[in-house]
Design a protein around this motif. Sequence first.
Motif, PDB file in Angstrom:
ATOM      1  N   MET A  84     -30.888 -29.412 -10.881  1.00 27.72           N
ATOM      2  CA  MET A  84     -29.475 -29.217 -11.196  1.00 27.72           C
ATOM      3  C   MET A  84     -29.282 -28.162 -12.280  1.00 27.72           C
ATOM      4  SD  MET A  84     -27.036 -30.152 -13.692  1.00 27.72           S
ATOM      5  CE  MET A  84     -27.642 -31.641 -14.446  1.00 27.72           C
ATOM      6  N   LEU A  85     -30.051 -28.257 -13.363  1.00 22.46           N
ATOM      7  CA  LEU A  85     -29.907 -27.308 -14.468  1.00 22.46           C
ATOM      8  C   LEU A  85     -30.296 -25.890 -14.050  1.00 22.46           C
ATOM      9  CD1 LEU A  85     -31.279 -29.471 -17.421  1.00 22.46           C
ATOM     10  CD2 LEU A  85     -28.901 -28.807 -16.999  1.00 22.46           C
ATOM     11  N   SER A  86     -31.290 -25.775 -13.174  1.00 22.97           N
ATOM     12  CA  SER A  86     -31.692 -24.454 -12.689  1.00 22.97           C
ATOM     13  C   SER A  86     -30.557 -23.804 -11.902  1.00 22.97           C
ATOM     14  CB  SER A  86     -32.943 -24.565 -11.809  1.00 22.97           C
ATOM     15  OG  SER A  86     -34.031 -25.073 -12.539  1.00 22.97           O
ATOM     16  N   VAL A  87     -29.914 -24.594 -11.049  1.00 25.53           N
ATOM     17  CA  VAL A  87     -28.804 -24.064 -10.251  1.00 25.53           C
ATOM     18  C   VAL A  87     -27.607 -23.750 -11.140  1.00 25.53           C
ATOM     19  CG1 VAL A  87     -27.148 -24.611  -8.428  1.00 25.53           C
ATOM     20  CG2 VAL A  87     -29.561 -25.205  -8.144  1.00 25.53           C
ATOM     21  N   VAL A  88     -27.309 -24.633 -12.079  1.00 26.73           N
ATOM     22  CA  VAL A  88     -26.186 -24.395 -12.998  1.00 26.73           C
ATOM     23  C   VAL A  88     -26.409 -23.116 -13.795  1.00 26.73           C
ATOM     24  CG1 VAL A  88     -25.076 -25.247 -15.107  1.00 26.73           C
ATOM     25  CG2 VAL A  88     -25.437 -26.793 -13.179  1.00 26.73           C
ATOM     26  N   ALA A  89     -27.629 -22.911 -14.310  1.00 27.56           N
ATOM     27  CA  ALA A  89     -27.934 -21.699 -15.070  1.00 27.56           C
ATOM     28  C   ALA A  89     -27.763 -20.457 -14.206  1.00 27.56           C
ATOM     29  CB  ALA A  89     -29.358 -21.777 -15.618  1.00 27.56           C
ATOM     30  N   TYR A  90     -28.225 -20.530 -12.964  1.00 34.21           N
ATOM     31  CA  TYR A  90     -28.086 -19.380 -12.056  1.00 34.21           C
ATOM     32  C   TYR A  90     -26.615 -19.073 -11.788  1.00 34.21           C
ATOM     33  CZ  TYR A  90     -28.093 -16.671  -7.752  1.00 34.21           C
ATOM     34  OH  TYR A  90     -27.843 -15.713  -6.800  1.00 34.21           O
ATOM     35  N   LEU A  91     -25.826 -20.113 -11.536  1.00 39.93           N
ATOM     36  CA  LEU A  91     -24.401 -19.900 -11.263  1.00 39.93           C
ATOM     37  C   LEU A  91     -23.690 -19.286 -12.467  1.00 39.93           C
ATOM     38  CD1 LEU A  91     -23.656 -23.221  -9.347  1.00 39.93           C
ATOM     39  CD2 LEU A  91     -23.696 -20.913  -8.374  1.00 39.93           C
ATOM     40  N   LEU A  92     -24.087 -19.695 -13.658  1.00 45.73           N
ATOM     41  CA  LEU A  92     -23.487 -19.108 -14.855  1.00 45.73           C
ATOM     42  C   LEU A  92     -23.890 -17.641 -15.002  1.00 45.73           C
ATOM     43  CD1 LEU A  92     -23.936 -22.040 -17.405  1.00 45.73           C
ATOM     44  CD2 LEU A  92     -21.801 -21.282 -16.317  1.00 45.73           C
ATOM     45  N   LEU A  93     -25.122 -17.332 -14.643  1.00 44.68           N
ATOM     46  CA  LEU A  93     -25.594 -15.940 -14.742  1.00 44.68           C
ATOM     47  C   LEU A  93     -24.830 -15.024 -13.798  1.00 44.68           C
ATOM     48  CD1 LEU A  93     -29.470 -16.417 -15.037  1.00 44.68           C
ATOM     49  CD2 LEU A  93     -27.923 -15.523 -16.795  1.00 44.68           C
ATOM     50  N   ILE A  94     -24.459 -15.530 -12.622  1.00 42.73           N
ATOM     51  CA  ILE A  94     -23.727 -14.690 -11.667  1.00 42.73           C
ATOM     52  C   ILE A  94     -22.212 -14.887 -11.804  1.00 42.73           C
ATOM     53  CG2 ILE A  94     -25.664 -14.667 -10.051  1.00 42.73           C
ATOM     54  CD1 ILE A  94     -24.128 -16.694  -8.324  1.00 42.73           C
ATOM     55  N   ARG A  95     -21.808 -15.507 -12.920  1.00 42.34           N
ATOM     56  CA  ARG A  95     -20.387 -15.676 -13.254  1.00 42.34           C
ATOM     57  C   ARG A  95     -19.640 -16.542 -12.236  1.00 42.34           C
ATOM     58  NH1 ARG A  95     -19.404 -12.267 -17.436  1.00 42.34           N
ATOM     59  NH2 ARG A  95     -20.838 -10.505 -17.702  1.00 42.34           N
TER      60      ARG A  95
END
Length: 227
Positions: A84-95
């Motif tokens: 979950m945290l990996s996906v959340v971090a990725y989504l934040l990186l791509i705005r």
Amino acid sequence: MKTTFGKVEPNVLIAWAVVAGGLLGFVACMQIAGHTIPPAFDSRILLALRVAGQPDQPLGPFWLPSAVRDITSLGSTIVLMLAMLSVVAYLLLIRRGASAVFVFVAIVSGQMLASLLKYGVGRPRPEIVSHLVAVHTPSFPSGHAMVSAVTYLTLGALAAHFLPHRLAKVYVMGLALLTTLLVGLSRLYLGVHWPSDVLGGWCAGFAWAMLCWLAARWLQEKGRKDA
């Protein structure tokens, strides 16, 4: 949530059907969990996964218990939270902040709900077969089954949203469903849950995942109308 013809889209109807069916199934399983003596099918399924007359000896070749432990780890809190945290971090990186919030809230709330249900019902773990892994929490519902359903279905639905081809969407959701089912079945083989625990976890997890998806869809549609 509506097409140009003013009708509710089929996927929304299916989602509501899953929510309704999941809630009904969960209530039925919770009633079973409240019985002092487990029903016959609960005991029979667990015993069927052991060598006849040897409840300490699981069926299958010598390497199978180790393989099943690997599968069950896919539904552990640590693995699911890392995913979950990996996906959340990725989504934040791509705005994609809204998607990140959706994933975080859906999965964390599902984990919290599973814990509340466990201690609220307080069903003891099965003792008719040996446990092949250590467990310390109440039995109903299966947290592995419930939270893996919430996590993998939520991540699968998110991934499918960005995929252009229908076949790819079906593949991703099928993989999420298969992983969820394997995690739940692994808990039975390991002897740490009654079948009704796993079924109840699946029902609650599917219902929660679909409720979160419907809420996210409603907010998305509302945002478009207000824009």
